[in-house]
Design an enzyme around this catalytic site. Sequence first.
Site, PDB file in Angstrom:
ATOM      1  N   CYS A 112       0.965  -1.017  -0.001  1.00 61.40           N
ATOM      2  CA  CYS A 112      -0.062  -0.154  -0.087  1.00 61.40           C
ATOM      3  C   CYS A 112       0.450   1.158  -0.169  1.00 61.40           C
ATOM      4  O   CYS A 112       0.079   2.493  -0.148  1.00 61.40           O
ATOM      5  CB  CYS A 112      -0.890   0.070   1.049  1.00 61.40           C
ATOM      6  SG  CYS A 112      -2.105  -1.313   1.578  1.00 61.40           S
ATOM      7  N   HIS A 251      -3.384   7.088   3.089  1.00 61.95           N
ATOM      8  CA  HIS A 251      -3.808   5.424   2.005  1.00 61.95           C
ATOM      9  C   HIS A 251      -5.042   4.927   2.649  1.00 61.95           C
ATOM     10  O   HIS A 251      -5.984   5.133   3.701  1.00 61.95           O
ATOM     11  CB  HIS A 251      -2.500   4.897   2.852  1.00 61.95           C
ATOM     12  CG  HIS A 251      -3.412   3.563   2.697  1.00 61.95           C
ATOM     13  ND1 HIS A 251      -3.773   2.925   1.367  1.00 61.95           N
ATOM     14  CD2 HIS A 251      -3.846   2.372   2.933  1.00 61.95           C
ATOM     15  CE1 HIS A 251      -4.017   1.675   1.486  1.00 61.95           C
ATOM     16  NE2 HIS A 251      -3.454   0.755   2.704  1.00 61.95           N
ATOM     17  N   ASN A 281     -10.144  -0.276  -0.001  1.00 59.41           N
ATOM     18  CA  ASN A 281      -8.858  -1.234  -0.196  1.00 59.41           C
ATOM     19  C   ASN A 281      -8.138  -0.844  -1.472  1.00 59.41           C
ATOM     20  O   ASN A 281      -7.900  -2.036  -1.748  1.00 59.41           O
ATOM     21  CB  ASN A 281      -8.547  -1.228   0.601  1.00 59.41           C
ATOM     22  CG  ASN A 281      -6.691  -1.395   1.343  1.00 59.41           C
ATOM     23  OD1 ASN A 281      -5.916  -0.608   0.636  1.00 59.41           O
ATOM     24  ND2 ASN A 281      -6.219  -2.431   2.608  1.00 59.41           N
TER      25      ASN A 281
HETATM   26  N1  ACO Z   1     -18.164 -10.386   8.111  1.00 68.64           N
HETATM   27  C1  ACO Z   1     -18.770 -10.492   8.575  1.00 68.64           C
HETATM   28  N2  ACO Z   1     -17.864 -11.752   9.871  1.00 68.64           N
HETATM   29  C2  ACO Z   1     -16.925 -10.878   9.884  1.00 68.64           C
HETATM   30  C3  ACO Z   1     -16.288 -10.984   9.065  1.00 68.64           C
HETATM   31  C4  ACO Z   1     -16.991 -10.615   7.393  1.00 68.64           C
HETATM   32  N3  ACO Z   1     -16.350 -10.069   6.329  1.00 68.64           N
HETATM   33  N4  ACO Z   1     -14.781 -10.831   8.917  1.00 68.64           N
HETATM   34  C5  ACO Z   1     -14.487 -11.929   9.513  1.00 68.64           C
HETATM   35  N5  ACO Z   1     -15.304 -11.137  10.546  1.00 68.64           N
HETATM   36  C6  ACO Z   1     -15.669 -12.215  12.120  1.00 68.64           C
HETATM   37  C7  ACO Z   1     -14.662 -12.325  12.743  1.00 68.64           C
HETATM   38  O1  ACO Z   1     -14.917 -14.251  12.541  1.00 68.64           O
HETATM   39  C8  ACO Z   1     -15.446 -12.384  13.857  1.00 68.64           C
HETATM   40  O2  ACO Z   1     -15.861 -13.457  14.631  1.00 68.64           O
HETATM   41  P1  ACO Z   1     -15.912 -13.854  15.608  1.00 68.64           P
HETATM   42  O3  ACO Z   1     -16.082 -13.072  17.378  1.00 68.64           O
HETATM   43  O4  ACO Z   1     -16.968 -14.960  15.707  1.00 68.64           O
HETATM   44  O5  ACO Z   1     -14.490 -14.583  15.894  1.00 68.64           O
HETATM   45  C9  ACO Z   1     -15.777 -11.038  14.484  1.00 68.64           C
HETATM   46  O6  ACO Z   1     -16.312 -10.614  13.220  1.00 68.64           O
HETATM   47  C10 ACO Z   1     -14.129  -9.926  15.280  1.00 68.64           C
HETATM   48  O7  ACO Z   1     -13.263 -10.385  14.082  1.00 68.64           O
HETATM   49  P2  ACO Z   1     -12.063  -9.737  14.362  1.00 68.64           P
HETATM   50  O8  ACO Z   1     -11.096 -10.011  12.901  1.00 68.64           O
HETATM   51  O9  ACO Z   1     -11.676  -9.311  15.536  1.00 68.64           O
HETATM   52  O10 ACO Z   1     -12.698  -7.740  13.928  1.00 68.64           O
HETATM   53  P3  ACO Z   1     -12.109  -6.321  13.929  1.00 68.64           P
HETATM   54  O11 ACO Z   1     -13.556  -5.642  14.776  1.00 68.64           O
HETATM   55  O12 ACO Z   1     -10.250  -6.525  14.271  1.00 68.64           O
HETATM   56  O13 ACO Z   1     -12.404  -5.729  12.451  1.00 68.64           O
HETATM   57  C11 ACO Z   1     -11.337  -5.690  10.453  1.00 68.64           C
HETATM   58  C12 ACO Z   1     -11.748  -6.871  11.254  1.00 68.64           C
HETATM   59  C13 ACO Z   1     -12.145  -4.781   9.536  1.00 68.64           C
HETATM   60  C14 ACO Z   1     -10.915  -6.733   9.414  1.00 68.64           C
HETATM   61  C15 ACO Z   1     -10.000  -5.167  11.300  1.00 68.64           C
HETATM   62  O14 ACO Z   1      -9.004  -5.740  11.963  1.00 68.64           O
HETATM   63  C16 ACO Z   1      -9.718  -4.002  10.787  1.00 68.64           C
HETATM   64  O15 ACO Z   1      -9.663  -3.106  10.423  1.00 68.64           O
HETATM   65  N6  ACO Z   1      -8.164  -4.125  10.620  1.00 68.64           N
HETATM   66  C17 ACO Z   1      -6.804  -3.672   9.167  1.00 68.64           C
HETATM   67  C18 ACO Z   1      -7.455  -4.444   7.914  1.00 68.64           C
HETATM   68  C19 ACO Z   1      -6.633  -3.258   6.812  1.00 68.64           C
HETATM   69  O16 ACO Z   1      -6.907  -2.331   6.158  1.00 68.64           O
HETATM   70  N7  ACO Z   1      -5.888  -3.868   5.953  1.00 68.64           N
HETATM   71  C20 ACO Z   1      -5.714  -4.176   4.833  1.00 68.64           C
HETATM   72  C21 ACO Z   1      -3.895  -3.814   4.422  1.00 68.64           C
HETATM   73  S1  ACO Z   1      -3.205  -2.741   5.423  1.00 68.64           S
HETATM   74  C22 ACO Z   1      -3.473  -0.995   5.379  1.00 68.64           C
HETATM   75  O17 ACO Z   1      -3.980  -0.896   3.832  1.00 68.64           O
HETATM   76  C23 ACO Z   1      -3.321  -0.184   6.547  1.00 68.64           C
END
Ligand code: ACO
Length: 324
Positions: A112, A251, A281
């Site tokens: 990114c 970003h 993204n």
């Molecule tokens: N739909 C429904 N439920 C989902 C999904 C989905 N697409 N994805 C995950 N879940 C569930 C998980 O399985 C979990 O369930 P559980 O509690 O029964 O195990 C629950 O939702 C919570 O999951 P978490 O991963 O803890 O959710 P979180 O609040 O952390 O949100 C997210 C996830 C959005 C990916 C967050 O961690 C995030 O924004 N991370 C940064 C990721 C990112 O932007 N990466 C891109 C590349 S790096 C960059 O560009 C900066």
Amino acid sequence: MGTVILGTGSCLPKRVVTNVELESVVETDDEWIRTRTGIVTRRVSGKGEHTYQLAAEAARRALAAADVSPEEIGLVVVGTISSHMQMPSSACFVQDEIGAVNAFAYDLNAACSGFLFGLDLADKYISLDHSMKVLIIGAEALSSRLDYKDRNTCILFGDGAGAAVLGYSDSDRGIIGTHMLSDGSLWKLLHMHGPESSNPDLAEENWTGAYIRMEGREVFKHAIRAMEGSVRSLLESEGISLDSVDLVIPHQANTRILNKLIKRLELPQRKVFINVPKYGNTSAASIPIALDEANDSGLIAKGDTVLFCSFGGGFTWGAALIKW
Ligand code: ACO
């Protein structure tokens, strides 16, 4: 003063995919995606919309905006992690597509952060050779690198390309400074394997396809900390206060990351350009697409101070300041 952006352009695939459409692909729902990421739609490439094709169209638009001919370009760099071929580079395909016959061309893999690392690179080339014009492109067809069975990742990303033409200006405008960093020790938190190895001795033990894999929560924490740190370090080393920054183009990872960053930097919301709800993204393409949209909407005036920051797989991250 130095390296200026002479023109910007972008190109998005035609197909719009909504969260609701993804509900039939993977176990997810519109409400979850909106509240956790802010993403509402993303673009997905169809036929004739490979990474290099989106990149070439963004480049043509940037060249037209800059009033620079392809023959004047000395270097083409494409920041990407989703080239349609391993070799040649997307940059070589772009060079051929647009007719940049006097350029050398290569890809840059900083995930990114690809566009910002490219900007830094262009600044260094141009400061050594003031006659040089450089085309920096961020382009991705990440839909080709997503595991549509993995709901942790497939809902986050989108396809697209953005480009900027850079050259020298002896006015008081230009790139003020950059601050780039990487930490390879954390690669596992966000990575994508290559194709399966034909050499068993070099095969990856846990190869599960050439797809993006991510520990979302860990990435979330590191992304905010890293972007805040690089922004503060850059501003401090350049002796510039956040108050004197006119526009921040971060970003476009997701709105929760951006809102946390805005809070920690105590930025007024109106100073931060956000289009992640529309495109998701788009990795290396996210900053140049956002820049082109901001530029096109008249949000950047001559003389404005524009701040960029990024974070991505590697990890790679950084910030850049430009007097527009
Ligand atoms: N739909 C429904 N439920 C989902 C999904 C989905 N697409 N994805 C995950 N879940 C569930 C998980 O399985 C979990 O369930 P559980 O509690 O029964 O195990 C629950 O939702 C919570 O999951 P978490 O991963 O803890 O959710 P979180 O609040 O952390 O949100 C997210 C996830 C959005 C990916 C967050 O961690 C995030 O924004 N991370 C940064 C990721 C990112 O932007 N990466 C891109 C590349 S790096 C960059 O560009 C900066």
